[in-house]
Enzyme design. Structure first.
Site, PDB file in Angstrom:
ATOM      1  CG  ASP A  68      -7.728  18.408   3.901  1.00 51.59           C
ATOM      2  OD1 ASP A  68      -8.187  17.313   4.290  1.00 51.59           O
ATOM      3  OD2 ASP A  68      -6.940  19.088   4.579  1.00 51.59           O
ATOM      4  CE1 TYR A 162      -8.258  -0.359   7.289  1.00 50.15           C
ATOM      5  CE2 TYR A 162      -9.470  -2.253   8.110  1.00 50.15           C
ATOM      6  CZ  TYR A 162      -8.957  -1.525   7.057  1.00 50.15           C
ATOM      7  OH  TYR A 162      -9.168  -1.954   5.770  1.00 50.15           O
ATOM      8  CE  LYS A 166     -11.848   0.174   5.628  1.00 50.00           C
ATOM      9  NZ  LYS A 166     -12.120   0.995   4.422  1.00 50.00           N
ATOM     10  CB  THR A 197      -2.891  -0.216  -3.545  1.00 43.95           C
ATOM     11  OG1 THR A 197      -2.335  -0.645  -2.293  1.00 43.95           O
ATOM     12  CG2 THR A 197      -4.376  -0.538  -3.588  1.00 43.95           C
TER      13      THR A 197
END
Length: 281
Positions: A68, A162, A166, A197
């Site tokens: 984890d 997000y 990035k 994916t």
């Protein structure tokens, strides 16, 4: 010749799984990390053991390790294990990220606050893994630290968390490259395009045909690019940069698994920022 020793984080499925399998195809020993140990752990399937078996089938040695990446002690234990088993590391691919649920129309304040988890497992976790991996990469005398990036660093994609993850990961890789350069270890961010994916294909299936984007890269393409970059005598020249995977693949003569050449989305979604000279010296 000793096999390449690699770690790919977040490799139960998706990009990490593809990267691990592609590195396995070069004969590498790949430590596959993630939280999924049972088939039902994710609605998108995949486990670390399944990925490790695919690495074996590709010609490498897969080593599944349940980690984890929100647990710093578990990450430290992973690299302590590698220290004991090999005493070195060639490649670290920081890919683990806690992907939030798809956002709904409206501002970031109208979506679940859990989107911020991506900054914990996706940015902070990259730093922690690199912190523990750096001594092993340095001990090897030559190494490569990769962050899986995206055009969302410079264009809007899935919201502010997000973008912060990035963009932050790109700058982190550049700063790590500065510190690692005297030790002959390179650090880069590789921007991936739209990937085929499990998660992406499930989402695309819910959209009308006209809204489905194409073409898309296989998850293995980035792994092929990473393998070619590590083998390149020009590796140090790339260190510190955010690189569009499709463009880097073209430079290194890498094709996708189906023989196609993925296309750069630079004109559509933006380009990596230029680095200040202080980061390049």
């Amino acid at each position: 010749m000793a096999p390449t020793i690699a770690v790919v984080t977040g490799a139960s499925r998706g990009a990490g799984k593809g990267i691990a399998v592609a590195l396995g195809a070069t004969g590498a020993t790949v430590y596959v990390t993630g939280r999924s140990t049972r088939p039902g752990d994710s609605p998108h399937g995949g486990t670390i053991a399944e990925t490790a078996a695919l690495v074996d089938a590709a010609g490498g040695t897969g080593v599944p390790v349940a980690v984890d990446h929100a647990d710093d002690s578990a990450v430290a234990a992973l690299f302590a294990r590698i220290t004991g088993e090999h005493g070195r590391l060639d490649i670290l691919v920081n890919n683990a990220a806690k992907v939030p649920a798809p956002s709904t129309p409206g501002g970031f304040w109208e979506n679940p606050i859990g989107a911020a988890d991506l900054i914990t497992v996706g940015l902070r976790s990259h730093f922690i893994a690199a912190y523990h991996a750096a001594p092993l990469l340095i001990a090897n005398g030559r190494g490569l630290l990769v962050t899986t990036g995206h055009y969302g660093a410079v264009s809007y994609h899935q919201g502010p968390a997000y973008g912060a993850q990035k963009a932050g990961a790109d700058k982190m890789a550049a700063d790590m490259a500065k510190d690692l350069r005297p030790h002959h270890v390179a650090a880069v961010s590789i921007w991936m395009g739209g990937l085929r994916t499990e998660r992406a294909e499930a989402h695309l299936a819910t959209l009308p045909p006209g809204a489905r984007t194409a073409p898309r890269e296989s998850p293995q393409f980035t792994g092929r690019v990473i393998a070619a970059l590590y083998a390149s005598p020009d590796l140090p020249a790339y260190s510190g940069r955010a690189l569009i995977g499709a463009e880097l693949g073209a430079e290194l003569g890498v094709t996708d698994v189906d023989g196609t050449v993925p296309l750069s989305r630079r004109a559509e979604l933006g380009a990596p920022p230029e680095l200040h000279p202080s980061l390049l010296g």
